[in-house]
Enzyme design. Structure first.
Site, PDB file in Angstrom:
ATOM      1  N   ASP A   8       0.781  -1.033   0.073  1.00  0.00           N
ATOM      2  CA  ASP A   8      -0.076  -0.011   0.031  1.00  0.00           C
ATOM      3  C   ASP A   8       0.823   1.134   0.118  1.00  0.00           C
ATOM      4  OD1 ASP A   8      -2.207  -1.765   0.237  1.00  0.00           O
ATOM      5  OD2 ASP A   8      -2.558  -1.367   2.233  1.00  0.00           O
ATOM      6  N   ASP A 129     -16.195  -3.327  -1.405  1.00  0.00           N
ATOM      7  CA  ASP A 129     -15.787  -3.005  -0.080  1.00  0.00           C
ATOM      8  C   ASP A 129     -16.914  -2.755   0.994  1.00  0.00           C
ATOM      9  OD1 ASP A 129     -13.352  -3.083  -1.235  1.00  0.00           O
ATOM     10  OD2 ASP A 129     -12.998  -0.862  -1.241  1.00  0.00           O
TER      11      ASP A 129
END
Length: 239
Positions: A8, A129
């Site tokens: 990330d 998500d």
């Protein structure tokens, strides 16, 4: 079952966040350092996220991530701030194996059709998500309806796979919640990769039994709570 270590990227650094909040960041080095580490420990693919893109700064880190893709030459699935078909196409053209579209796919599901027709379904992943059973968009700041209903839309529009992230447990290193994963896998005919809360070999085994195609390892991998070797071993077990 596939195992994807997460890389990330925020402000040019490899980080992990808790519950997607940028103020919780912990820095672990450069993206290249982290990627090389996981590949050296046995990973054969990576899950790369441009967190600045997810927070609305799509161009930030783009050059760094392009260099990472070219230098590593391994399978990469990429998400974060991919808002247009042009954004997605540019990443696919330089060698990303598959792009992950979340907010863009909810805003305009036809983008999935366009991209899958152009590049092939197997290179187009829709992000599911979920927070409290609702799909979370705009950097997880807004909700947009039932996550199972959206999974159906994404499948019908041409996505080749789904990335399910349980925002409720993401980054907490307290284990996965299997029920919503199992509901999604039963609900869709697409391969489902799972992120959020994967913290032990037992979590990996449970997701494999549930029928998940893959898992993403994030905070628990970086903190040392789960070792990549152990996750890979669990993913290959028959029982």
């Amino acid at each position: 079952m596939r195992v994807f270590p997460a890389v990330d990227v925020l402000d040019g650094q490899c980080v992990q966040l808790v519950q997607g909040k940028r103020e919780t960041r912990t820095v672990f080095g450069t993206p290249l350092e982290c990627a090389v580490r996981w590949l050296g420990e046995g990973a054969d693919a990576l899950h790369v996220v441009n967190l600045d893109g997810a927070f609305g700064h799509a161009g930030k880190n783009a050059a760094l991530i392009r260099d990472l893709i070219r230098e590593l030459g391994v399978e990469i699935q990429l998400g974060g701030g991919i808002r247009t078909s042009g954004d997605a196409g540019s990443w696919l053209d330089i060698g990303v194996e598959r792009v992950i579209l979340g907010t863009a796919a909810t805003r305009d599901p036809d983008i999935l059709t366009l991209l899958s027709d152009t590049y092939g379904k197997h290179r187009i992943m829709a992000g599911v998500d979920a927070k409290g059973g609702e799909i979370a968009i705009e950097g997880w700041e807004k909700s947009g309806g039932n996550y199972l209903a959206w999974a159906t839309v994404f499948e019908e529009k041409g996505a080749g796979s789904l990335l399910y992230t349980n925002v409720d447990v993401e980054g907490l290193q307290q284990g996965v919640l299997l029920d919503p994963v199992e509901m999604l896998i039963r609900h869709t005919g697409l391969p489902v990769t799972v992120a959020g809360g994967v913290s032990s070999p037992g979590d990996v085994k449970g997701l494999k039994r549930a029928g998940a195609y893959g898992v993403v390892l994030g905070s628990a991998l970086y903190s040392g709570k789960i070792r990549l070797h152990d996750a890979l071993e669990a993913s290959n077990e028959n029982s």
